[in-house]
Design an enzyme around this catalytic site. Structure first.
Site, PDB file in Angstrom:
ATOM      1  N   GLU A  18     -87.924  23.375 -47.356  1.00 15.62           N
ATOM      2  CA  GLU A  18     -86.629  22.896 -47.841  1.00 15.62           C
ATOM      3  C   GLU A  18     -86.423  23.383 -49.272  1.00 15.62           C
ATOM      4  O   GLU A  18     -87.281  23.177 -50.138  1.00 15.62           O
ATOM      5  CB  GLU A  18     -86.571  21.368 -47.842  1.00 15.62           C
ATOM      6  CG  GLU A  18     -86.451  20.721 -46.490  1.00 15.62           C
ATOM      7  CD  GLU A  18     -86.194  19.228 -46.603  1.00 15.62           C
ATOM      8  OE1 GLU A  18     -85.642  18.668 -45.649  1.00 15.62           O
ATOM      9  OE2 GLU A  18     -86.545  18.614 -47.625  1.00 15.62           O
ATOM     10  N   CYS A  19     -85.303  24.022 -49.539  1.00 12.42           N
ATOM     11  CA  CYS A  19     -84.899  24.448 -50.873  1.00 12.42           C
ATOM     12  C   CYS A  19     -86.016  25.237 -51.553  1.00 12.42           C
ATOM     13  O   CYS A  19     -86.279  26.371 -51.188  1.00 12.42           O
ATOM     14  CB  CYS A  19     -84.459  23.241 -51.706  1.00 12.42           C
ATOM     15  SG  CYS A  19     -83.461  23.674 -53.150  1.00 12.42           S
ATOM     16  N   GLY A  20     -86.730  24.649 -52.525  1.00 20.45           N
ATOM     17  CA  GLY A  20     -87.814  25.373 -53.162  1.00 20.45           C
ATOM     18  C   GLY A  20     -88.868  25.818 -52.176  1.00 20.45           C
ATOM     19  O   GLY A  20     -89.427  26.916 -52.302  1.00 20.45           O
TER      20      GLY A  20
END
Length: 436
Positions: A327-329
């Protein structure tokens, strides 16, 4: 029976978090049991709440969650003496289109729980106008009740007197006024506050905030303004399916953005979670069924992540036979390259072809509704997932098969579709709940 109160403000940056932490610690120090919540999708503030109260805090979100889920999460305050819900942004700030049970505004939570709102007002550059703002917030929406106001960053006794008189003339209680006090300012980073676990002196900082607020705010009057509350019957679970039975979760300063209610829901469904640290050059537990890399600050640690060969090889070996999701990073780290703020490109794990740059910064912020075009851990193709995206990185390349059709809160299709390649999947949004 607990006393329930929502802490909000006309805007961000006024001092909601500092006041919430100070009140929570002051009441805890006096022997009361205090439970905090965070309205909205902020994944940093709950850790500060836990540091102040000694009790886990979770997010409640009217755009992504139904009333039953919110009631279930809030019911953890049953055994508390005081329950505080810290708002996000301004009191009525949400998205234009209604979600599951509201627009994501703090006012939705206040009305849903029937808790009065304690407003934090920063009257810098104002005097009587501060009272007009408070009166407007009080009268804007039927069903949202105002308990009173705490003034923050008042310039002088004369300034305080002018604002107090105007508020009292408007029929608004003033519980206290805080002069400027730099020692209790919480350090910030580009995605918000520096995380609680990164601050060795966080306990002392909260204690100083509690002492300062207790000196300038009538804590007993604030407590009397809160609503008597006992939870209503609610759903017995949160709408989140665990991604596997045994989950290897990346967890350190670079991978820390996990909503607490997600982990609780996974465990409640019988899942087991083992943590590992990519920054310590650890790979995922080889006995796990699935690996999950949450968001965080990998752009600040990109060189170290690139150099940690055991982590990278361990993750690649894991992904040959079992699902890996970021997720994201975490999504950025699953990609092929990440360019840091200095313009230096670092090789990532290469499980996906995603290339991102933090040197080319642009804020991406908002709720996301994704319909999966392909399965991801815990969810089949066609599932509708609600989440939130908040990052400054720019996509340089996203060459893999799109994972989902992703819309923002207005229904517009966005370019951050997520990716899928082999056993690896990733999204820029942080999952909050699943539509069912």
């Amino acid at each position: 029976m607990a006393a329930g109160l929502v802490i909000s403000a006309p805007a961000s940056g006024v001092g909601k978090t500092t006041l919430t932490l100070a009140l929570a610690r002051a009441w805890r120090n006096s022997g009361l049991r205090v439970q905090c919540f965070k309205s909205g999708p902020d994944y940093i503030d709950p850790a500060f709440h836990a540091a102040a109260t000694g009790r886990a805090s979770v997010n409640v979100d009217s755009w992504a969650m139904d009333r039953g889920t919110i009631s279930h999460l809030v019911s953890r305050g049953t055994d508390a003496d005081v329950v505080l819900a810290e708002g996000s942004m301004g009191l009525f700030d949400g998205v234009a289109a209604r979600g599951v049970s509201g627009t994501g505004a703090t006012a939705d939570i206040a009305e849903m729980l029937d808790w009065p709102v304690l407003l934090v007002i920063d009257p810098s550059g104002q005097a009587q106008t501060a009272a007009a703002i408070a009166a407007g917030l009080r009268d804007y929406r039927p069903g949202v009740r105002l308990a009173g106001v705490v003034l923050n960053r008042v310039a002088s006794p004369r300034h305080e007197a002018l604002v107090r008189r105007a508020l009292l003339d408007a029929g608004i209680a003033v519980f206290g006024a805080l002069p400027r006090h730099a020692e209790i300012s919480l350090p910030k980073r580009h995605l918000g506050l520096v995380q609680a676990e990164e601050q060795a002196e966080i306990g002392k900082l909260i204690d100083e905030a509690a002492r300062f607020v207790a000196e300038h705010v009538d804590l007993d009057a604030v407590l009397r303004s809160a609503a008597n509350w006992s939870p209503q019957p609610a759903a017995s679970h949160v709408n989140v399916t665990p991604p596997g039975q045994r989950i290897a979760l990346a967890r350190d300063a670079a991978f820390s953005f996990v909503y607490p209610h997600m982990l609780e829901a996974w465990r409640a469904a019988g899942a087991e979670i083992s943590t590992f640290s990519p920054l310590a050059d650890e790979g995922p537990d080889p006995g796990a069924d699935v690996c999950w890399l949450p968001g965080g600050y990998p752009e600040l640690q990109a060189g170290k992540i690139a150099a940690n060969a055991r982590f990278r090889s361990g993750l690649r070996a894991f992904a040959e036979t079992r699902p890996v999701h970021g997720e994201c990073g975490g999504y950025m780290v699953l990609g092929s390259a990440l360019t840091d703020a200095d313009g230096i490109s670092h090789e990532m794990t290469g499980l996906l072809g995603l290339e991102t740059s933090f040197a080319k910064r642009r804020m991406h912020l908002g709720y996301r509704l994704a319909e999966l075009a392909a399965p991801m851990p815990g969810h089949q193709a066609g599932a509708r997932l609600r989440g939130h995206e908040f990052h400054y990185s720019t996509i340089l390349a996203q060459p893999d098969t799109p994972l989902a059709v992703v819309h923002d809160a207005t229904g517009a299709v966005i370019a951050e579709t997520g990716s899928r390649r082999g056993q690896a999947t990733g999204t820029f949004f942080h999952l909050i709940a699943e539509d069912r």
